[in-house]
Enzyme design. Structure first.
Site, PDB file in Angstrom:
ATOM      1  N   HIS A 367      33.645  40.869 -27.319  1.00  0.00           N
ATOM      2  CA  HIS A 367      33.536  40.718 -28.772  1.00  0.00           C
ATOM      3  C   HIS A 367      34.846  40.247 -29.383  1.00  0.00           C
ATOM      4  O   HIS A 367      34.879  39.369 -30.249  1.00  0.00           O
ATOM      5  CB  HIS A 367      33.141  42.053 -29.405  1.00  0.00           C
ATOM      6  CG  HIS A 367      31.674  42.326 -29.330  1.00  0.00           C
ATOM      7  ND1 HIS A 367      31.124  43.535 -29.673  1.00  0.00           N
ATOM      8  CD2 HIS A 367      30.637  41.550 -28.960  1.00  0.00           C
ATOM      9  CE1 HIS A 367      29.810  43.478 -29.515  1.00  0.00           C
ATOM     10  NE2 HIS A 367      29.504  42.300 -29.079  1.00  0.00           N
ATOM     11  N   GLU A 608      23.626  23.008 -12.916  1.00  0.00           N
ATOM     12  CA  GLU A 608      24.729  23.955 -12.703  1.00  0.00           C
ATOM     13  C   GLU A 608      24.598  24.710 -11.388  1.00  0.00           C
ATOM     14  O   GLU A 608      25.484  25.467 -11.020  1.00  0.00           O
ATOM     15  CB  GLU A 608      24.811  24.934 -13.879  1.00  0.00           C
ATOM     16  CG  GLU A 608      23.478  25.526 -14.278  1.00  0.00           C
ATOM     17  CD  GLU A 608      23.522  26.219 -15.644  1.00  0.00           C
ATOM     18  OE1 GLU A 608      24.613  26.633 -16.068  1.00  0.00           O
ATOM     19  OE2 GLU A 608      22.463  26.337 -16.270  1.00  0.00           O
ATOM     20  N   ASP A 632      29.713  26.557 -14.463  1.00  0.00           N
ATOM     21  CA  ASP A 632      28.937  27.263 -13.436  1.00  0.00           C
ATOM     22  C   ASP A 632      28.830  26.456 -12.152  1.00  0.00           C
ATOM     23  O   ASP A 632      28.859  27.016 -11.057  1.00  0.00           O
ATOM     24  CB  ASP A 632      27.539  27.592 -13.959  1.00  0.00           C
ATOM     25  CG  ASP A 632      27.475  28.975 -14.601  1.00  0.00           C
ATOM     26  OD1 ASP A 632      28.262  29.839 -14.205  1.00  0.00           O
ATOM     27  OD2 ASP A 632      26.647  29.183 -15.498  1.00  0.00           O
ATOM     28  N   CYS A 679      28.600  19.301 -20.379  1.00  0.00           N
ATOM     29  CA  CYS A 679      28.862  20.212 -21.494  1.00  0.00           C
ATOM     30  C   CYS A 679      29.748  21.388 -21.080  1.00  0.00           C
ATOM     31  O   CYS A 679      29.814  22.385 -21.782  1.00  0.00           O
ATOM     32  CB  CYS A 679      27.549  20.722 -22.088  1.00  0.00           C
ATOM     33  SG  CYS A 679      26.516  21.637 -20.932  1.00  0.00           S
TER      34      CYS A 679
END
Length: 762
Positions: A367, A608, A632, A679
């Protein structure tokens, strides 16, 4: 031996400084091994010399005075070979070097082991004995174990400035700096003064106690709970001007945890069962923490941090402690440091004083890292080896690009990073002028630059930097902000905001991608190996009710805009694509039946998984576009967890195998006339972007921070130049050499200032 080792480690840990620690080590090892000499030589890389810094058995007056060059004597041999040396007749060894000041001539047996910390040689530990014999395997193993422990102690001493001055004129004038590896949390560099923030109360120290009055304890807990709620609201309010509403939702997550129907209700039940408020709180919080900490998933483990933080704040109010620090206590150039940074801690520091964040625990998915990126605060997470409690008041440098923490920097380092900081500020101003210009090479090759988003702040900042569309919208981020699955209507509103923000430019929405390092607290996935388990499309195809609701929400949100593209994550089989397409067509028909005038969007898949690389033709025939998730793909090809700081140096986006896979994907897509993009982070690295356009990728999507830099380089090179560079590096077999080659080529082309701190990232 194990008990002895534990006792030595405990005694060393409680030593006041490194001098005392070294004295303890040599004395206890000599006693434990029943030998006659134990000595520690520290290595000074500046002058390439070893200095005798502690001994039991040699002359004490030699300490701090005796030095050996890096190649001198048996000590130098141990350091050069970086492995133990165990011999029974030291004087007859060709590398033996007699030093009269130590009085060591009677000792025949010699066992030396290197002291190494994160591949860096820090010194050599030696035991000696008059009797001619080889030390046995258990003795050698014991000394190797102790040297590993001592390496951490020396590194910690460096970090806090509590390092011995080596007795040479040159080194005593030069301040020692220490470097610690973590994981990048938010990009940028920050220079400032460490402010270590610690919990206001200690849950672990609370004991159980039978209450005199259950009603009184319930009232005390209600009062503390309300005080904690108000505190969270206040801290959130202090960040309100810095964050968008969607980011502020992180504080709503905290407030939801404090709800009477959540954590509060469980504590009250424990009180009614006969425990006082503090004890009941400890029971509930530690059960939650223990449950989450056992989970493999990074995001779920970090929810343990949130729970502990809230429990600590409630306990502080129960005990009558202050839980916050006044604004005046923070330096004007605060680097906030904690074992586990939380959003509420971030809210305690005035934003105009905050220069950087350092967290011993956590990853880029925590967070606090999400908020740091939104606020533009350089952040390093997961700095596992730093003695954080001893950093308070020290000068620190936070390198959020590389995930590095530097303590007590020397003048050279300080000037280097100050220059980087100044250049970054000036560069951002200069690059602002490129906002409305196309990314077009000198020979007229046009390549759209899109952005990756997850929060609405990302989208707004992207537009400010000239983004032409969204190549990846991470739909799981809104899911993570809630304590339940968001409804179709809630999702529709969230997606509509993204689509409207970029309209008429395209927005590529990735369907829910949970599992691996991303998880939902209300939908736990507990697996031994989550990265190879139930994640991405595998989850949503097993739960079509989740998938259909999400796709319907996307389609409804696109009405009248028609700039939606849908992307499927973690595809490893063509059957998954077929099944997903069937559901998407079904959702489209249902939405149209409800009266929504929505066009069928383009659908693509993410490449990926290594297996998908070899099915490019079959996948390309089924969809409208392909997009490579280079993060990934690199992670799976190299079997390296990129969020693990202990193996971060093995995660190399420019590894020859990764580049070969990327080139294979581009060629396969071109054969099928299917558009293909990247991306992942490689697209936003100026070094990587040059190779990707040369390979034939049709579009690059990146974080908004790097977009202007990539555009600047695209407009300053030709496609032909990029292809020649690609041909050159594809012949190389080493990632560092490939990176250095690209960097040198770009520097020669006049882009040294642009690549700046990115250069070492591979």
């Amino acid at each position: 031996m194990l008990d002895i080792l534990r006792r030595i480690v405990q005694e060393v840990s409680s030593a006041n400084d490194l001098t005392d620690a070294l004295k303890v080590v040599v004395a206890r090892i000599r006693e434990a091994m029943e030998t006659e000499v134990c000595s520690v030589y520290l290595y000074d890389p500046d002058i390439k010399q070893y200095v005798l810094m502690a001994t039991e058995g040699l002359k004490q007056e030699a300490v701090g005075r005796v030095t050996l060059s890096s190649s001198q004597g048996l000590v130098g041999l141990v350091g050069a070979r970086e492995e133990p040396l165990n011999i029974d007749d030291a004087p007859s060894h060709p590398k033996f070097h007699f030093v009269s000041e130590t009085g060591e001539d009677p000792f025949l047996s010699f066992l030396g082991v290197p002291i190494i910390h994160h591949k860096r040689l820090m010194g050599v530990m030696v035991v000696q004995q008059r009797e001619s014999r080889q030390f046995d395997e258990s003795e050698e193993a014991f000394l190797v174990t102790m040297s590993a422990q001592l390496a951490g102690v020396i590194a910690h001493a460096e970090a806090t400035g509590n390092i011995l001055d080596l007795p040479t004129q040159k080194s005593s004038k030069k301040k020692k700096s220490a470097r610690f590896n973590g994981a990048p949390g938010a990009p940028g560099v920050g220079l400032g003064t460490a402010f270590v923030i610690t919990p206001a109360a200690d849950l672990a120290s609370v004991t159980d106690k039978e209450p005199k009055s259950i009603d009184l304890e319930l009232a005390r807990f209600d009062e503390a709970l309300e005080a904690a709620r108000n505190e969270i609201k206040k801290l959130g309010g202090q960040l309100k001007g810095e964050l968008r509403p969607e980011e502020m939702a992180l504080f709503d997550v905290y407030l939801n945890m404090l709800d009477d129907n959540a954590l509060g209700a469980e504590v009250k039940n424990r009180i009614r069962n006969g425990n006082w408020a503090q004890g009941a709180l400890r029971e509930v919080v530690m059960e939650y923490v223990g449950h989450f900490q056992l989970m493999e998933d990074v995001y779920l483990r970090e929810r343990a941090t949130d729970i502990r933080d809230l429990g600590t704040r409630i306990l502080a109010h129960l005990q009558g402690n202050e839980t916050s620090t006044s604004d005046e206590d923070f330096p004007d150039d605060t680097i906030l440091v904690s074992e586990e940074l939380t959003p509420s801690m971030l809210g305690e520091v005035p934003s105009d004083k905050l220069r950087g964040l350092v967290s011993v625990k956590g990853s880029s998915n925590s967070h606090v890292a999400i908020l740091a990126r939104a606020m533009g605060i350089p952040t390093v997470m997961g700095v596992v080896d730093v003695p954080y409690a001893q950093l308070h008041g020290l000068e620190l440098i936070v390198d959020g690009y590389r995930g590095l923490l530097l303590s007590s920097p020397n003048e050279e380092l300080r000037e280097e990073y100050q220059a980087i900081y100044r250049d970054e500020q000036l560069l951002q101003q200069d690059l602002q002028g490129l906002k409305d210009l196309p990314a077009e090479t000198l020979d007229g090759h046009r390549i759209p630059l899109w952005v990756n988003t997850g929060l609405i702040t990302d989208a707004l900042r992207s537009l400010d930097r000239g983004a032409e569309g969204v190549g990846l919208y991470r739909t799981e981020v809104p899911f993570m902000m809630k304590d339940r699955f968001p409804s179709e209507n809630e999702q529709q509103k969230t997606y509509r905001l993204q689509l409207e923000t970029f309209a008429p430019a395209p927005v590529t929405m990735r369907t829910l991608d949970i599992g691996g390092d991303k998880a939902l607290t209300y939908f736990p996935i507990n697996e031994a190996n989550p990265f190879l388990g139930w994640r991405g499309i595998r989850v949503t195809l097993d739960h079509p009710e989740i998938f259909l609701v999400q796709v319907r929400a996307m389609l409804k949100a696109s009405e009248g805009l028609n700039n939606l593209r849908i992307m499927l994550p973690m595809i490893s089989h063509t059957s998954e694509v077929d099944e997903a397409l069937h559901l998407i067509y079904r959702a489209h028909a249902e939405v149209q039946e409800e009266g929504f005038q929505v066009e069928m969007p383009e659908v693509g898949v993410m490449i990926e998984v290594p297996g998908a690389v070899y099915q490019i033709k079959e996948l390309a025939q089924r969809v409208d576009f392909l997009s490579v998730g280079s993060n990934d793909l690199t992670q799976y090809l190299l079997a390296v967890d990129r969020n693990n700081p202990r193996v971060a140096d093995l995660y190399q986006a420019f590894h020859p195998a990764v580049l070969t896979a990327l080139k294979t994907i581009a060629e396969g897509a071109r054969e099928q006339n299917t558009p293909v993009s990247v991306c992942g982070e490689l697209a936003g690295n100026p070094l990587g972007a040059v190779l990707l356009i040369a390979m034939g990728y049709d579009m690059l999507s990146m974080n908004s921070t790097n977009l202007p830099k990539v555009k600047s380089i695209m407009r300053g090179v030709s496609l032909e130049w990029a292809r020649e560079l690609l041909d050159e590096v594809m012949q190389m077999d080493s990632a560092p050499i490939i990176v250095a080659t690209i960097q040198l080529s770009l520097e020669k082309a006049g882009f040294g200032r642009i690549i700046g701190p990115q250069g070492a990232k591979n």
